[in-house]
Scaffold this active site. Structure first.
Site, PDB file in Angstrom:
ATOM      1  N   GLU A 163       0.837  -1.211   0.000  1.00 60.57           N
ATOM      2  CA  GLU A 163       0.000   0.000   0.000  1.00 60.57           C
ATOM      3  C   GLU A 163       0.869   1.258   0.000  1.00 60.57           C
ATOM      4  O   GLU A 163       0.426   2.320   0.446  1.00 60.57           O
ATOM      5  CB  GLU A 163      -0.938   0.018   1.224  1.00 60.57           C
ATOM      6  CG  GLU A 163      -1.830  -1.183   1.408  1.00 60.57           C
ATOM      7  CD  GLU A 163      -2.984  -1.304   0.400  1.00 60.57           C
ATOM      8  OE1 GLU A 163      -2.998  -0.543  -0.579  1.00 60.57           O
ATOM      9  OE2 GLU A 163      -3.837  -2.182   0.592  1.00 60.57           O
TER      10      GLU A 163
ATOM     11  N   HIS B 211      -2.667   2.214   8.516  1.00 62.93           N
ATOM     12  CA  HIS B 211      -3.784   1.430   7.966  1.00 62.93           C
ATOM     13  C   HIS B 211      -3.956   0.172   8.801  1.00 62.93           C
ATOM     14  O   HIS B 211      -2.988  -0.544   9.065  1.00 62.93           O
ATOM     15  CB  HIS B 211      -3.472   1.066   6.508  1.00 62.93           C
ATOM     16  CG  HIS B 211      -4.341  -0.010   5.938  1.00 62.93           C
ATOM     17  ND1 HIS B 211      -5.727   0.084   5.912  1.00 62.93           N
ATOM     18  CD2 HIS B 211      -4.043  -1.199   5.371  1.00 62.93           C
ATOM     19  CE1 HIS B 211      -6.221  -1.011   5.363  1.00 62.93           C
ATOM     20  NE2 HIS B 211      -5.224  -1.813   5.028  1.00 62.93           N
TER      21      HIS B 211
ATOM     22  N   GLU C 114     -16.642  13.016  22.432  1.00 66.84           N
ATOM     23  CA  GLU C 114     -15.247  13.243  22.030  1.00 66.84           C
ATOM     24  C   GLU C 114     -15.009  13.011  20.530  1.00 66.84           C
ATOM     25  O   GLU C 114     -14.067  13.562  19.974  1.00 66.84           O
ATOM     26  CB  GLU C 114     -14.311  12.306  22.811  1.00 66.84           C
ATOM     27  CG  GLU C 114     -14.092  12.706  24.251  1.00 66.84           C
ATOM     28  CD  GLU C 114     -13.203  13.942  24.376  1.00 66.84           C
ATOM     29  OE1 GLU C 114     -13.596  14.833  25.136  1.00 66.84           O
ATOM     30  OE2 GLU C 114     -12.158  14.011  23.730  1.00 66.84           O
TER      31      GLU C 114
HETATM   32  P1  13P Z   1       0.999  -5.447   3.164  1.00 66.48           P
HETATM   33  O1  13P Z   1       1.385  -6.700   3.910  1.00 66.48           O
HETATM   34  O2  13P Z   1       1.570  -5.433   1.780  1.00 66.48           O
HETATM   35  O3  13P Z   1       1.311  -4.206   3.949  1.00 66.48           O
HETATM   36  O4  13P Z   1      -0.589  -5.504   2.943  1.00 66.48           O
HETATM   37  C1  13P Z   1      -1.447  -5.621   4.038  1.00 66.48           C
HETATM   38  C2  13P Z   1      -2.741  -4.929   3.812  1.00 66.48           C
HETATM   39  O5  13P Z   1      -3.422  -4.630   4.782  1.00 66.48           O
HETATM   40  C3  13P Z   1      -3.193  -4.606   2.444  1.00 66.48           C
HETATM   41  O6  13P Z   1      -4.266  -3.736   2.459  1.00 66.48           O
HETATM   42 ZN    ZN Z   2      -5.395  -3.780   4.368  1.00 66.07          ZN
END
Ligand code: 13P
Ligand code: ZN
Length: 278
Positions: free
Chosen positions: A118, A142, A172
């Site tokens: 990503e 993420h 909050e």
């Molecule tokens: P990666 O292991 O390449 O970071 O991918 C994990 C993921 O959450 C893809 O959306």
């Molecule tokens: Zn992911």
């Protein structure tokens, strides 16, 4: 100074492990990146190797604002559960080349892996958020949190609906994410398109929900990006509980007038379109 003694690197490990402890990172799910300051780079650059190949950031993607910058980035296919015990195998430090089109690994991923798949989402989000905040925002995170994902099977996939529902769960929430949360259409992960769409949505929000997948958050610090993720996920869990208990009927909630009062007292800029739409 050794890389693992750096405060920035230690914070990266700490927050990654907190995400693992929260249950947001099954198998290799999720990824994290941090844009280093020049002082942080100086402290540890004696450990960097500049022999690696330059790789493309992504097809027709570039981040010229970051020419020569360094990022700490988790590795693709790496497990958050291993970051604390096997840091140099689990993440890396990359340098962006002078065109902003390529990167190379200068430290870490010692078993020959690549940065997260990503990377486009991370770098384009960094670019948008850094520009919007005068360079303050340094983190993109993420994860795959359960309750937010559940909501993406129930609520209409609209930014205004998720924003209002989450805001109403805890006072909050409105203070933590006054700009709301963005919701993308379902997209294939790990490709340039989702990165471009996420980056674009980050012009308005600090958090973007990927339906049936997860959340991308951005923030000034690792703690702040984690905190936004945590707040969204906690509110989502509460909403799932409300839906289970009452079928969605709320006997009381935070009203548009209440939100206006908070905005006034806390001096918040917020998008008042969310007060009238759901
Ligand atoms: P990666 O292991 O390449 O970071 O991918 C994990 C993921 O959450 C893809 O959306
Ligand atoms: Zn992911």
């Amino acid at each position: 100074m050794k890389v693992l003694e750096s405060k920035a690197v230690r914070s990266f490990i700490k927050v990654a492990d907190m995400g693992w402890q929260m249950g947001w990172h099954e198998i290799n799910g999720g990824n994290m990146s941090y844009r280093m300051t020049s002082e942080e780079v100086k402290e540890i650059e004696e450990n960097f190797s500049h022999d690696g190949e330059w790789e493309d950031i992504g097809t027709s993607v570039s981040v010229p604002d970051f020419a020569g910058y360094y990022f700490i980035v988790t590795g693709s296919g790496k497990y958050f559960q291993n970051i604390k015990d096997y840091p140099s195998e689990s993440f890396c430090i990359i340098k962006i080349d002078k065109t902003g089109e390529k990167y190379r690994i200068v430290w870490g991923l010692t078993k020959g892996d690549r940065p997260t798949s990503e990377l486009t989402t991370h770098l384009l989000t960094h670019s948008v958020k850094s520009r919007a905040t005068g360079g303050k925002y340094r983190v993109v995170y993420h994860s795959h949190p359960k309750y937010t994902n559940i909501l993406t099977y129930i609520l209409p996939l609209k930014s205004e609906v998720f924003t209002r529902e989450l805001w109403e769960m805890m006072t909050e929430c409105f203070i933590v994410f006054p700009n709301g949360v963005g919701v993308l259409d379902w997209m294939v992960p790990c490709c340039a398109e989702i990165g471009i769409a996420t980056g674009k949505m980050m012009e308005c929000y600090d958090a973007v929900i990927w339906p049936h997948h997860g959340i991308v958050c951005s923030g000034e610090t690792l703690d702040m990006a984690f905190g936004v993720m945590h707040t969204i996920e906690k509110a989502a869990e509460m909403l799932v509980n409300v839906l289970q208990i009452t079928g969605g009927k709320k006997n009381h909630t935070i009203t548009p007038d209440n939100f206006k009062k908070i905005a006034q007292d806390f001096n918040l800029n917020f998008s008042d379109e969310f007060l009238y739409k759901k």
